[in-house]
Write an enzyme that holds these catalytic residues in place. Structure first.
Site, mmCIF file in Angstrom:
data_model
loop_
_atom_site.group_PDB
_atom_site.id
_atom_site.type_symbol
_atom_site.label_atom_id
_atom_site.label_comp_id
_atom_site.label_asym_id
_atom_site.label_seq_id
_atom_site.Cartn_x
_atom_site.Cartn_y
_atom_site.Cartn_z
ATOM 1 N N HIS A 7 0.857 -1.188 0.000
ATOM 2 C CA HIS A 7 0.000 0.000 0.000
ATOM 3 C C HIS A 7 0.892 1.237 0.000
ATOM 4 C CE1 HIS A 7 -3.077 -2.834 1.917
ATOM 5 N NE2 HIS A 7 -3.457 -2.595 0.674
ATOM 6 N N GLY A 8 0.601 2.161 -0.902
ATOM 7 C CA GLY A 8 1.463 3.318 -1.086
ATOM 8 C C GLY A 8 1.655 4.168 0.142
ATOM 9 N N ASP A 9 0.642 4.212 1.010
ATOM 10 C CA ASP A 9 0.731 5.065 2.200
ATOM 11 C C ASP A 9 1.235 4.301 3.422
ATOM 12 O OD1 ASP A 9 -1.488 3.465 2.470
ATOM 13 O OD2 ASP A 9 -2.794 5.051 3.276
ATOM 14 N N GLU A 68 1.799 -6.579 10.008
ATOM 15 C CA GLU A 68 1.550 -5.177 10.354
ATOM 16 C C GLU A 68 2.620 -4.792 11.377
ATOM 17 O OE1 GLU A 68 -0.814 -3.342 8.998
ATOM 18 O OE2 GLU A 68 -2.150 -4.816 8.073
ATOM 19 N N TYR A 73 -10.634 -8.972 9.972
ATOM 20 C CA TYR A 73 -11.630 -8.414 9.054
ATOM 21 C C TYR A 73 -11.414 -9.064 7.697
ATOM 22 C CZ TYR A 73 -7.969 -5.187 7.377
ATOM 23 O OH TYR A 73 -6.823 -4.643 6.860
ATOM 24 N N ASN A 113 -3.678 -5.172 -2.781
ATOM 25 C CA ASN A 113 -3.952 -6.325 -1.920
ATOM 26 C C ASN A 113 -5.406 -6.768 -1.999
ATOM 27 O OD1 ASN A 113 -2.801 -8.267 -0.201
ATOM 28 N ND2 ASN A 113 -3.670 -7.283 1.607
ATOM 29 N N ARG A 114 -6.089 -6.347 -3.051
ATOM 30 C CA ARG A 114 -7.438 -6.844 -3.379
ATOM 31 C C ARG A 114 -7.486 -7.243 -4.852
ATOM 32 N NH1 ARG A 114 -6.705 -5.423 1.086
ATOM 33 N NH2 ARG A 114 -8.119 -4.406 2.554
#
Length: 482
Positions: free
Chosen positions: A121-123, A304, A282, A182-183
């Protein structure tokens, strides 16, 4: 029709995510590991872009061009134990560079391969920074530190610091097309997500990479929480529940290796032991870790590693130190545990790319085509019945006990009947072609026959030329049996 299916999938996922709390709030269900899911009011906006990424916050992080320089600097400083190569380009044409670290980089060996992927993810840029630090630390400490030496000598470690350089430059989660990478992978529960023509170039690059390199295990680095996440990421009925994959015990072991080695991840009050099943936390669909496991036989975790998605650069050295041993121990677990070996054909002795399965676990891994080697992650402290099979050969099985050390186990498979298939390895030779085997044998006999004639003529010639100078001796010395 393809576009409409893609649109329907997008709408479904949007509706599914919108039904979640501001992110993965209180989870009270129980699950097979026996840990409680009551995490209280755990609120995180993991799926939202952060509008507060200012110039001051970005300062201290490597830009894409600086990251590229850092990658190539590692290859220049350590050419004997590293290799730099590309797996493709992003939407905006930024090269996706990989650092391979091994004592024989770029060569095929009967060793396991592990990959780390950052900045999906870029952020979430922390992964970019710590992976460059990991590569430098391993190269700096090779032959000095036992763990660094173990990793470099016994496996091939591949590091992709950024999967999403465009998203990083844009300071947002998605790539240049604003797609969450990631989707974007094929999903076991949504066949409509298999439209390869709509796959993002970064996603296709990962998929081709996995098929080419034959990884044993891997991990992707994210930010916004502090937990080691393992499959499955989604459930069949799309509900939030513990949904374990066939190798659930092994994945929980791998996640615990990371969590227990971390400075404080295992102390989490939100996640028992600092680990979680993805669907229980989730559910997501089209995730990278599930695809790796299903289609690549690659055991992947989603890590994470920072509570804040984009922390201040001054915090990066601390985050690196908190995660350093976790990253090293997770990679080293490939050679420290599980079962490893090779599969051979009994009649030729050549390696064959057979399949390895564990009785009671519905997953399969394949041996490599070059050396017939396999590397299978397994949770220690268990008994397993291991089976090796291949079309045209009889299946063989044996029972092993996996303790804290890895088990070495080779299989020699007998042909099943007269007609077995010809298997070619990566070098292009027929591994089990009986006809070729016998032809080569006949040629060898001919060569030996000619050689014997030459030797006999040479001996006869020497006797004639030296007979007048020789003297009789006592009994000759007995030849040494080798």
């Amino acid at each position: 029709m393809a576009i409409s299916r893609r649109l329907l999938l997008s709408l479904f996922l949007l509706r599914a995510f919108s039904s979640l709390p501001a992110q993965a709030a209180a989870r009270g269900a129980s699950h097979p590991s026996g840990t409680s899911g009551n995490y209280g009011s755990f609120l995180r906006n993991l799926l939202q872009d952060n509008p507060m990424i200012t110039e001051e916050l970005v300062r201290g992080y490597m830009s894409n061009s600086e990251l590229e320089i850092a990658v190539h600097a590692i290859g220049s400083r350590y050419p004997n134990i590293s290799r730099i190569y590309s797996i493709g380009k992003s939407v905006n044409g930024v090269t996706l560079w990989v650092i391979e670290i091994s004592d024989k980089p770029g060569q095929k060996e009967a060793e396991p391969a592990f990959k780390y992927v950052g900045n999906v993810h870029g952020d979430e840029p922390v992964g970019r920074e710590v992976l460059i630090k990991l590569a430098n630390w391993l190269c700096d400490n090779y032959l000095k530190d036992p763990l660094a030496t173990l990793i470099v000598k016994n496996m091939h470690l591949h590091i992709l610091p950024t999967m999403n350089p465009d998203g990083f430059a844009l300071r947002r989660r998605g790539n240049a097309n604003n797609v969450d990478l990631n989707r974007d992978f094929p999903d076991q529960f949504f066949t409509n997500n298999d439209e390869i023509n709509y796959r993002q170039p970064e996603t296709r690059a990962i998929m081709n990479w996995v098929k080419q390199e034959h990884f044993t295990a891997s991990a992707s680095l994210h930010g916004g929480a502090l937990v080691a996440n393992y499959p499955w990421d989604g459930s069949r009925d799309q509900s939030k529940q513990y949904y374990g994959c066939p190798d659930d015990k092994t994945f929980r072991y791998m996640a615990s290796v990371y969590s227990q080695s971390h400075y404080n991840m295992s102390l989490s009050k939100e996640f028992k032991g600092g680990i979680t099943n993805g669907a229980f936390w989730y559910p997501i669909y089209g995730g990278m870790q599930d695809w790796n496991y299903i289609h690549g036989g690659c055991f992947e975790l989603t890590l994470e590693i920072s509570d804040v998605k984009w922390p201040k650069a001054a915090e990066l050295p601390v985050i690196w130190e908190q995660n350093r041993m976790s990253m090293l121990n997770l990679a080293a677990s490939l050679v420290k545990t599980g079962v490893h070996g090779r599969i051979f054909a009994a009649d030729t002795g050549h390696p064959i790319p057979g399949s390895l399965t564990i009785k009671g676990i519905g997953s399969e891994i394949r041996a490599s085509r070059t050396y017939g080697d396999y590397h299978r992650m397994l949770a220690p402290g268990e008994n397993y019945e291991v089976m090796a099979s291949m079309e045209g050969f009889r299946t063989k099985a044996t029972r092993i006990v996996v303790e804290e050390k890895a088990v070495s186990l080779d299989f020699i498979l007998d042909r099943d009947g007269a007609n077995g298939q010809v298997v070619r390895n990566d070098l292009g030779c027929p591994c089990d072609d009986d006809k070729l085997f016998h032809v080569q044998g006949a040629r060898l006999e001919l060569y030996l026959f000619v050689l014997l004639i030459i030797i006999a003529l040479y001996v006869l010639f020497k006797r004639k030329t030296t007979s007048k100078f020789t003297i009789h001796r006592h009994s000759p010395k007995r030849p040494i049996a080798v």
